[in-house]
Design an enzyme around this catalytic site. Structure first.
Site, short mmCIF file in Angstrom:
data_model
loop_
_atom_site.label_atom_id
_atom_site.label_comp_id
_atom_site.label_asym_id
_atom_site.label_seq_id
_atom_site.Cartn_x
_atom_site.Cartn_y
_atom_site.Cartn_z
CG ASP A 295 -1.61 -1.32 1.48
OD1 ASP A 295 -1.95 -1.98 0.48
OD2 ASP A 295 -1.79 -1.69 2.65
CD GLU B 241 -8.68 -3.77 -0.96
OE1 GLU B 241 -9.34 -3.92 0.08
OE2 GLU B 241 -7.65 -4.44 -1.20
#
Length: 618
Positions: free
Chosen positions: A298, A487
């Protein structure tokens, strides 16, 4: 009808080999007409335990090159000459001689086609989007919900491995405990190869005393068996896309299915693979040395007005026993983008210092909003409860985010009257500004993980000032592989357009990137302003030696060119050689931060996979 992935629909990737053997008449067959007049064959019903052994060799028994009947597109024609035409049930469709199955769709091969056939070679090309799990892409066996006798092919079992097995005895309550073959559920077994997204040839050779598997023409292994197909009985059912078990069905593409009543040699199997494999993809090398930073998923990079690049990411959990993973927010800074690779990493906040936020700390992003530095991140409201995740905000007391003090400012709050936002599992908050309006986008459950967007006041950037719109929900096959997920949103503004790149599916090799596009002058809170890509703009099949790309951000290089920042796993992780094989992908730390320059197509769309042969702006 859903558009399929580019490398599926292009004709050059559908190179098909047709091998025609002498077709002999079948004994014991009767013909019955379907509603469209296409004849489908079935064996005569005889109530005996064992089927007469098939002794008259006919070569190809079934050959589906995914040609459908001109009268009925639900009928797949058998090109073997044996008229074992398949019937599509549910949401299955054929395009460019490629079958696509989803949402419970499957193909039924005529009942009894393989009764008594103790020797056979089964070969099929799959591009699997189901992910890892218990399911079947092809099945031959009995009809009980716990089928007593069967052979099945699972292209990606719960450990991500190829599985091709036969039942070796009768156990009505737990037939899976009798399996032998490749990646069998119990007993002695050979572990199959790791599989993922992209076309692959799965071949199984069954004889009276063995089962042998090949993957992309390469031998996987051979196991001895004690039972034959004829001992499975009469009226065996056979399917593409499902089994008699009440398991999930297969989601993905199938082309060129062949079943022979003889053993193909290893050379013949390799020849079939070489003839049918897709052309080599023209991968472009990244201008950067990748990975940029290992074990940092991420990744988020921002270039500040102070001249520094700042990097943050999820701090990994190294296996399920690691009690300190996902427990802090880290930060690096460097005067150059690639300098982040060796820059010192500091911890600016740890969940142990808080009485309101706990593990798991995911997906931090650093934003400069209203003259102050903030970090948006996800954390749990309950100690040790991963499902109690919400969005939080850290605030810095200094204009220097590297040396300043960071404290929890607030949990993200809905506007008055909004009972939905942040009421359930929510994470992956991002921020952007457009034409003076400030927006946030995040992912939230219950049910599927969807993307939502709302406005905020930059003076209080932890409080929504509008009710949210639903920006994206999982609807395409690539958004529903393993899990139904949208997401990790990231915003890019360029040439009068606003782009939202987001991640989809599970976090293994099926992870991929989708794209939303809007005109920068439109009402961004009107869902009709947004266009969603029907295909992923980046997935494992687009990259060489990288798997599961996703959860990206965007930054600029030293010359102001846009750079795509993302994580992906390396070859050793995909092959199960990283030391964390078999564990949940979230506790496998091998998601590494990587960089690629953003290219632009002639019509102004971002190209994220860096493929050299795409038409791009100069």
């Amino acid at each position: 009808m859903m558009k399929k992935k580019k490398y599926v629909t292009l004709a050059l990737l559908a190179v098909l080999l047709t091998v025609i053997f002498c077709a002999c008449s079948k004994s014991e067959n009767e013909e019955r007409a379907t509603t469209n007049g296409v004849k489908e064959t079935t064996k005569q019903n005889v109530n005996v335990n064992d089927a007469p052994v098939h002794t008259e060799q006919i070569g190809l028994m079934v050959h589906y090159d995914m040609t459908v009947s001109a009268d009925d597109a639900s009928i797949i024609l058998d090109k073997s000459g044996q008229e074992n035409h398949g019937t599509i049930y549910g949401e299955g469709s054929v395009e460019d001689n490629v079958l696509f199955l989803e949402n419970g769709a499957y193909v039924k091969i005529p009942t009894g086609t393989f009764d008594g056939v103790n020797t056979m070679t089964i070969s099929l090309w799959l591009n699997n989007y189901t992910g890892a799990g218990n399911y079947s892409a092809m099945f031959i066996g009995t009809t009980e919900s716990m089928p007593k006798n069967y052979w099945l092919l699972n292209p990606c079992n719960p450990s991500g491995k190829m599985k091709s097995v036969m039942t070796n005895s009768v156990n009505s309550s737990a037939p899976y405990n009798t399996e032998v073959g490749i990646s069998a559920s119990s007993g002695s077994t050979i572990t199959g190869p790791s599989t993922g997204i992209g076309w692959a040839l799965y071949t199984t050779v069954i004889t009276e005393d063995s089962i042998t598997a090949y993957y992309n023409g390469e031998l996987v292994g051979t196991q001895a068996v004690n039972r034959t197909i004829s001992q499975y009985g009469k009226d065996l059912v056979s399917y593409l896309g499902k089994s008699s078990y009440a398991d999930p069905t297969y989601t993905g593409f199938i082309k060129e299915v062949k079943v022979y009543d003889k053993v193909l040699t290893a050379d013949e199997i390799m020849t079939e693979y070489e003839a049918g494999k897709p052309d080599e993809y023209n991968y472009a090398e990244s201008e950067y040395t990748n990975p940029l930073i290992e074990e940092r998923a991420d990744p988020y990079i921002i270039k500040s007005d102070d001249g520094y690049y700042y990097f943050t990411a999820s701090y990994p959990q190294r296996g399920s026993a690691d009690g300190e993973g996902y427990d802090r927010i880290v930060l690096r800074r460097s005067a150059t983008l690639e300098g982040l690779s060796t820059a010192e990493e500091i911890t600016i906040w740890d969940e142990s210092s808080s009485t309101e936020v706990y593990r798991y700390i995911w997906a931090p992003e650093m934003h400069y909003i209203g003259g102050q530095w903030y970090v948006y991140f996800a954390g749990s409201m309950s100690n040790g409860n991963v499902w109690d995740i919400r969005c939080y905000v850290l605030a810095c007391d200094s204009q220097d985010p590297y040396t300043g003090n960071w404290t929890v400012k607030s949990r993200f709050l809905p506007m008055e009257g909004d009972t939905f936002s942040f009421s359930q599992f929510s994470l992956d908050m991002t921020y952007f500004e457009n034409n003076g309006t400030h927006y946030v986008i995040w992912a939230q459950k219950p049910g599927d993980s969807n993307l939502y967007m709302a406005t905020i006041d930059p003076e209080k950037p932890w409080q929504l000032t509008s009710k949210p719109i639903t920006l994206a929900t999982p609807e395409y096959y690539w958004e529903k592989a393993r899990y139904y997920v949208c997401e990790g949103p990231a915003v890019l503004k360029h040439n009068g357009k606003v782009f939202v790149a987001y991640s989809a599916a599970g976090t293994g090799p099926e992870y991929c990137v989708g794209l939303l596009t809007a005109d920068a002058e439109s009402d961004l809170m009107n869902i009709n302003s947004w266009m969603k890509s029907e295909e992923p703009v980046l997935d494992s099949a687009d990259l060489d030696g990288e798997y599961g790309p996703g959860h990206n951000s965007f930054t600029v290089d030293e010359d102001g060119n846009y750079v795509f920042v993302y994580h992906a796993r390396s070859e050793e992780c995909f092959l199960g050689e990283c030391g964390f094989a078999g564990q949940d992908p979230l506790v496998d730390p091998c998601r590494h931060a990587r960089l690629r320059k953003v290219l632009w197509s002639a019509d102004g769309m971002p190209i994220l996979n860096g493929v050299a042969d795409k038409e791009a702006e100069s």
